[in-house]
Design a protein around this motif. Structure first.
Motif, PDB file in Angstrom:
ATOM      1  N   UNK A   1       2.482   9.412   3.372  1.00 54.12           N
ATOM      2  CA  UNK A   1       1.159   9.346   2.732  1.00 54.12           C
ATOM      3  C   UNK A   1       1.116  10.355   1.609  1.00 54.12           C
ATOM      4  N   UNK A   2       0.251  10.101   0.656  1.00 53.21           N
ATOM      5  CA  UNK A   2       0.110  11.099  -0.396  1.00 53.21           C
ATOM      6  C   UNK A   2      -0.548  12.366   0.127  1.00 53.21           C
TER       7      UNK A   2
ATOM      8  N   UNK B   1       0.864  -1.174   0.000  1.00 53.89           N
ATOM      9  CA  UNK B   1       0.000   0.000   0.000  1.00 53.89           C
ATOM     10  C   UNK B   1       0.904   1.229   0.000  1.00 53.89           C
ATOM     11  N   UNK B   2       0.308   2.386  -0.186  1.00 53.30           N
ATOM     12  CA  UNK B   2       1.120   3.587  -0.400  1.00 53.30           C
ATOM     13  C   UNK B   2       2.043   3.871   0.775  1.00 53.30           C
ATOM     14  N   UNK B   3       1.500   3.748   1.970  1.00 53.91           N
ATOM     15  CA  UNK B   3       2.306   4.091   3.139  1.00 53.91           C
ATOM     16  C   UNK B   3       3.535   3.183   3.245  1.00 53.91           C
TER      17      UNK B   3
END
Ligand SMILES: Cc1cc2nc3c(=O)[nH]c(=O)nc-3n(C[C@H](O)[C@H](O)[C@H](O)COP(=O)(O)OP(=O)(O)OC[C@H]3O[C@@H](n4cnc5c(N)ncnc54)[C@H](O)[C@@H]3O)c2cc1C
Ligand code: FES
Ligand code: FES
Lengths: 755, 158, 299
Positions: A678-679, A261-263
């Motif tokens: 995070x984004x 996932x992104x994180x």
């Protein structure tokens, strides 16, 4: 038909816009489990064990720890990094164990039911602490690599120069933030290990898998899925992820898919190396440069990964695009207990180009010279030698880049009319409180420039050692009439247009239309090792092998035609009727006059350089210190643009990454942990932050480049953006920043402290 | 929960957990993997679909909230061999590089052009400001959308 | 971040406000936890980062996003009533609001980007009670009232009293925000929205200023301010308000404005910005608004 030089639409375009292109997360296999990683919460410590919550129902859950790893090393440059930590944990987020389960809920809960038991050790978190050997974390001195380059006698020449200037320039981390997070699908069968994933370099993964599982070439197959951006981030890291997925697949006996996932992606995968560069220079009052001494200090993070190569490129670009008679460069990379830094577009060069370009502005300031004129006066030209003694014999288009950029941007007029009108005017005058009711300007505009170069291809003897290979097959077409051609290469399409450009080059050399040239999915059991998709080498190096293989097939067919008559296609069909497959496989031949000595760091560092001049026009809000980029002129010497549209797309995309690095992006690292993974808080530019680009391609051909002279330009656009922005901000406000980033808070703080 | 909605012009009904993300429904049981996940938190826009004609992030819409509504995904715009004019413009004008952001951007742009057939550059940029692209620098994307709008206008007038 | 567990939560979609209130009240009575789900742009994101506290006892999620009583924007007799489930997209495209309450429509246009505007609601913005909430700042400047409903009927809380602390409000567990109400600024009122965010779009405020000032014959008769991200709750800048109502704006010095702003805020260093920068920008924005007021008064 002239395909080369034309903006043909990209070959993989239709599938991508239709949503049918298959990225790794779009793939699965029957019975596949999902995998996840247990990571270290601390920067350094001794792993005492991994506790499994006895209350959790472990049925159907696979857990892998270091004990399950056959050979617990990730085979990159060095073998210092374990696949899973077994004893000492060296950075936060270091993988400790792996879990696989049927569904994402079970997976999430199983992961929470594992607790690493770590006895913390004092971490080394800064370069200074590493050098001071606060703790010994790598080798005897915490140093990953050191390089020295010297030409003439820099110390003596600086001492005797009329104008001596010193500056220190720092750059910060940068996260690639490709929009597709890393992912890998793994399975085993009678033929061995299989991987499909988001990656740049299939043969890097191949090598790592062979090493860890003691397999031979034939029992490892690595296939690239359509890849949603890489920028270097999917260069070395996918090897680790592939090993993890394979370990889980092996133990569970099921296919395993791991998608970060992104994180997790931001926390665990590699980033651009933070860097500190100290420059001391000597020149005369007229601005003729003579000598420079440069010290580069890089933070490599916890493991070697590709740090030595990044450091080397940083050193080789540190003197910039300028003529110096005397040069001394020393570059050192050290270990810290932070997540490993690695490949990112530019590969060390953006860090040192930032420094030398800010230093050029410092010299201009000192001499009250026009910064662009000062640069022009000292540009490298054909016939000059670089700091490593490389004689520049052709394709030095930098002068033209500067001229075109100056013209296109309206530099002369803007430099005079914008900015802190008189250079001596103190900043405080601009910010002086306005009297009530008055409408003092609350915004300031300025324009700034940078000039830069980027060596294309591997450094030094890299290409000679690597011997990249490409094959082209001649195949029977679907109708049986018109033969097809298929390019087999390990150079991957990661958005930059490899497939399209290679098909253009091959079709042109074969005198056929592009739809008769296919591009084989890069899979290690199908394609030969062309070397990795890195170092701006794809078009220039591998493209030239494609061209040679295509020419070879063309010559063979033409030969047959002259012997047996008929058309080209007839002749090709006759060749195909033979018993042997018709294929041409070629190996890269380093031009004979390119010589390099790894011991002394002297010789031809790169076969050729690409060059550029960037000009930025900005507006700074004097209340909030927000910077808006009003215009950006990117003028770059690409040798020859095989596909101008794709080429401009590369330049614009790379330049925006550079602008983001300067104006938006800031990785917050505390105690070795990343606080903004995070984004939502690692901020990259949106369409409203991006400027309108004016992109100009200068073509000063490289005689050995494919398509009539193409040079590698994948990374070049990353080099010049940040210093051009900083120079423009300085012109607008008088605020001088030697360190990145240039966020409003940084400009505000610099204005306050007057530094 | 039984969820019935119109997906890409066709009525569909399926049983799904009401709080399953629309994104997971599309990519899983519905087999539409054109909609991508880049962040799972509403930031990147690569999961953009149209809900009753309006762009939303499918990672932040749950199944139960889609019941009785219409959903349009990239698969509903055109097919690989029959691209919509907008999709075609992205191929011709270099609007897609790695392509992972592209489906989401196409959906945002489709909604824009439906509501505003002749947008200015500022309007185009604003309409895709919720879609992060790390590859292109956005300029070719803006050009692609502009190109599609121009083509439409010339078709209508011609 | 693993949003998978989201799918496990129980879910209901009440058809009317009355039904919703009954459910809320019954569950509160039984000490059962309930979550109201509007656009989900706060709550779903948070679920991705925080696993359920007790996976075996998940709260009931009630979808209120399409509840008729919470929808719509009504304007009557110089008063505006905006349903709690009205989205930022509905607000920014409302013709009358665009004309009469630009502070609100400009704010809505700068929330996230269109995808977030299409889902995010005013009710959710207020209920989350983040100090960075842009909607709360704009409504603060409008001196809006929050209207809450429960089985006991409606009650009205001025927004200036609604927030009780960081992410805490006066809303009781069995209450739902049904709408916000405010008096439309008179025509010709000065309104300003200035957001200083982390980037040009898809940004959370580092500081944002909403300001409304109404004049009668050159004399300030009403002034409202709201500021985001400078204190644990949305700041209403009472000292600055008082200065805006001073008999002569020309006599208000920048130094006084600086002091007043500093008095009214308590910014901190966080992941997005620094306290020093926020203090500076807060003052700068306030001064800029006063400059506009003076310029208008002088012309
Ligand atoms: C990418 C992104 C960008 C964003 N940008 C901004 C921005 O620029 N400015 C900004 O202010 N915010 C921003 N946000 C935050 C968010 O969009 C807003 O706060 C929005 O208003 C929340 O509304 P919602 O309907 O989505 O709330 P939900 O997530 O549905 O609910 C949030 C909370 O409020 C409660 N709630 C919702 N409605 C009610 C009601 N009627 N009565 C009582 N309780 C209720 C819920 O139970 C929940 O606890 C952003 C979020 C994301 C993901
Ligand atoms: S995945 Fe939905 S916005 Fe990024
Ligand atoms: S094309 Fe790669 S992220 Fe947009």
């Amino acid at each position: 038909m002239a395909l080369v030089g034309r903006s043909v639409p990209r070959a993989d375009g239709p599938a991508k816009v239709a949503g049918t292109a298959r990225y790794v997360d779009d793939l699965t296999r029957p019975g596949a489990l999902l995998g996840a990683t247990l990571r270290s919460p601390v920067a350094r410590g001794r792993l005492r064990g991994i506790r499994r919550d006895p209350a959790f129902d472990w049925a159907g859950v696979t857990v892998v720890t270091a004990e399950d790893v056959p050979v617990n090393v990730v085979a990159l440059i060095e073998e210092d990094q374990p696949v899973l930590a077994s004893d000492e944990v060296r950075h936060a987020y270091e993988p400790i164990a792996l879990v696989a389960a049927e569904d994402p809920v079970r997976l999430a809960r199983a992961l929470r039911a594992l607790t690493p038991e770590i006895e913390p050790l004092p971490p080394v978190l800064t370069v200074a602490d590493a050098l001071a050997r606060k703790a010994q974390i790598h080798g005897p001195d915490n140093v990953f690599a050191t390089y020295r380059i010297s030409k003439g006698d820099a110390a003596q020449a600086i001492a005797s120069s009329p104008v001596r200037l010193t500056g220190r320039y720092r750059t910060h981390h940068q996260e690639q933030l490709y929009i597709e997070p890393q992912g890998m699908l793994a399975f085993w069968d009678a033929n061995g290990a299989h991987l499909v994933g988001s990656l740049q370099c299939p043969f890097y993964v191949h090598k790592g898998v062979k090493r860890t599982f003691s397999l031979d070439d034939a029992h490892v197959d690595v296939t690239q899925a359509v890849t949603g951006g890489g920028f270097g981030g999917k260069e070395e890291y996918p090897t680790l992820l592939a090993l993890h997925a394979l370990l889980l697949a092996k133990k569970s006996g099921r296919p395993v898919k791991m998608i970060y996932n992104r994180q997790e992606d931001v926390e665990a995968t590699t980033k651009r190396h933070p860097c500190e560069v100290t420059i001391e220079s000597g020149c005369d009052r007229e601005g003729n440069l003579s000598a420079v001494s440069i010290k580069v200090l890089m933070d490599g993070g916890a493991y070697v990964t590709l740090t030595p190569v990044v450091l080397s490129r940083a050193a080789l670009h540190a003197a910039g695009a300028y003529r110096w008679e005397h040069v001394a460069i020393e570059a050192v990379a050290v270990a810290t207990n932070t997540p490993p830094n690695g490949a990112f577009r530019g590969f060390g060069a953006p860090q040192t180009i930032w420094a030398i370009e800010r230093h050029m502005d410092r010299i201009a300031r000192e001499l009250s010279a026009d910064p662009l004129e000062l640069r022009e006066k000292n540009l490298l030209r054909v016939g000059d030698t670089t700091p490593t003694g490389q004689f520049l014999k052709e394709s030095v288009g930098v002068q033209r880049c500067v001229e075109e950029a100056r013209k296109a941007s309206g530099w002369d007029k803007k430099r005079a009319s914008l900015g802190a009108a008189a250079p001596t005017r103190p900043v405080s005058a601009l910010l002086r409180r306005s009297a009530p009711g008055s409408s003092a300007p609350r915004k300031a505009r300025g324009i700034g420039a940078s000039v830069f170069l980027h060596g294309a291809g591997f450094t030094g003897s890299g290409e000679r050692r690597l011997k990249g290979r490409v094959a082209i097959d001649m195949l029977r077409g679907p109708s049986g009439k018109k033969p097809l051609f298929r390019i087999r290469t390990a150079s991957t399409e990661i958005g930059q247009g490899t497939e399209t450009v290679f098909r253009q080059i091959a079709a042109e050399a074969l005198w056929v239309s592009m739809d008769r040239v296919e591009f084989a999915t890069p899979s290690t059991s199908v394609v030969p090792d062309s070397g990795p998709t890195v170092a701006s080498r794809t078009v220039m190096i591998v493209g030239s092998i494609v061209e040679r293989a295509a020419r070879d097939l063309f010559a063979r067919t033409e030969n047959e035609r002259q012997k047996g008559g008929g058309s080209f296609d007839d002749a090709a069909l006759r060749l195909l009727a033979g018993k042997e497959p018709v294929v041409s496989e070629k190996t890269y031949e380093t031009p004979g006059d390119v010589v390099w000595d790894d011991e002394t760091y002297r010789g031809d560092a790169y076969p050729v350089f690409a060059w550029g001049c960037d000009i930025a026009e900005v507006e700074v809000d004097l209340d909030t210190f927000e910077t808006t980029v009003l215009g950006f002129w990117a003028v770059q010497d690409v040798g020859k643009a095989i596909n101008p549209l794709l080429c401009k797309g590369q330049i614009e995309g790379g330049t925006l990454q550079a602008i983001g690095w300067a104006l938006n992006e800031r990785l917050v690292v505390e105690e070795g942990r990343i606080l903004n993974a995070r984004m939502a808080n690692y901020i990259v530019p949106t369409s409203l932050d991006a400027p309108r680009f004016t992109t100009v391609l200068v073509e000063d051909p490289y005689s050995m480049g494919p398509g009539g002279g193409a040079k590698g330009i994948g990374e070049l656009p990353m080099d010049g953006g940040a210093p051009a922005i900083a120079a423009a901000i300085e012109h607008a406000t008088g605020i001088v920043r030697d360190d990145l980033p240039l966020l409003p808070e940084d400009l505000f703080a610099a204005r306050r402290t007057g530094t | 929960m039984r969820i019935a909605f119109v997906l890409n012009g066709k009525k569909r009904a399926l049983d799904a957990p009401p709080l399953a993300r629309l994104l997971d429904l599309l990519r899983g049981p519905l087999g539409l993997t054109g909609t991508k996940e880049g962040c799972g938190e509403g930031e990147c826009g690569s999961c953009t679909v149209l809900l009753d004609g309006v762009p939303v992030n499918a990672c932040l819409v749950v199944a139960g909230q889609c019941d009785g509504r219409t959903v349009l995904t990239v698969e509903g715009l055109g097919t690989k061999d029959g691209l919509s004019d907008l999709q075609d413009a992205f191929v011709k004008e270099g609007g897609a590089q790695c392509g992972i952001c592209t489906p989401g951007i196409l959906m945002a742009a489709h909604a824009l052009l439906t509501a505003n057939p002749q947008p200015g550059e500022g309007e185009i940029r604003e309409s895709i400001a919720g879609n992060v692209c790390r590859c292109t620098g956005y300029q070719r994307i803006v050009e692609s959308i502009r190109h599609a709008a121009k083509e439409r206008a010339s078709r209508e007038s011609g | 971040m693993n949003p998978a567990e989201l799918a496990l939560y129980p879910f209901e979609r009440p058809a009317t406000l009355a039904e919703l209130c009954r459910t809320l009240s019954a569950r509160a009575g039984r000490r059962e936890r309930t979550v109201l789900l509007a656009g989900g742009t706060d709550w779903i994101v948070e679920r991705g980062f925080a696993p359920p506290e007790n996976p075996d006892d998940l709260p009931l999620v009630l979808d209120i996003s399409r509840l008729p009583e919470l929808r719509g924007i009504q304007l009557a007799k110089e008063r505006a009533a905006i349903g709690a489930a009205a989205t930022f997209l509905e607000i920014r495209s409302h013709p009358v609001l665009l004309r009469r309450v630009p502070v609100l429509t400009a704010m809505a246009r700068e929330v996230g980007a269109v995808q977030i505007q299409a889902r995010g609601t005013l009710g959710g913005n207020l209920a989350t009670a983040s100090p960075a909430a842009d909607g709360a700042a704009a409504l603060m400047a409008l001196d809006a009232d929050v209207v809450l409903a429960s089985v006991h009927g409606e009650r009205r809380v001025p927004l200036t009293q609604f927030f009780t602390g960081y992410r805490a409000t006066r809303r009781a567990e069995d209450e739902v925000i049904v709408r916000v109400e405010f008096v439309l600024p008179r025509t010709g009122a000065h309104q300003a929205w200035r957001k200083v965010g982390t980037r040009a779009a898809q940004a959370i405020s580092k500081v944002a200023l909403a300001a409304v000032a109404e004049f009668e014959r050159g004399r300030g008769v009403r002034a409202g301010f709201g500021m985001a991200s400078v204190s644990p709750v949305t700041a209403s800048l009472p000292t600055v308000r008082a200065l805006a109502l001073a008999p002569s704006l020309a006599s208000v010095s920048d130094e006084e404005l600086d002091a007043a702003t500093r008095h009214d805020i308590a910014p901190i260093d966080d992941i997005r910005s620094t306290a020093a920068y926020r203090t500076h920008v807060a003052s700068a924005l306030v001064k800029a608004f006063f400059r506009e007021l003076r310029a208008a008064a002088g012309s």
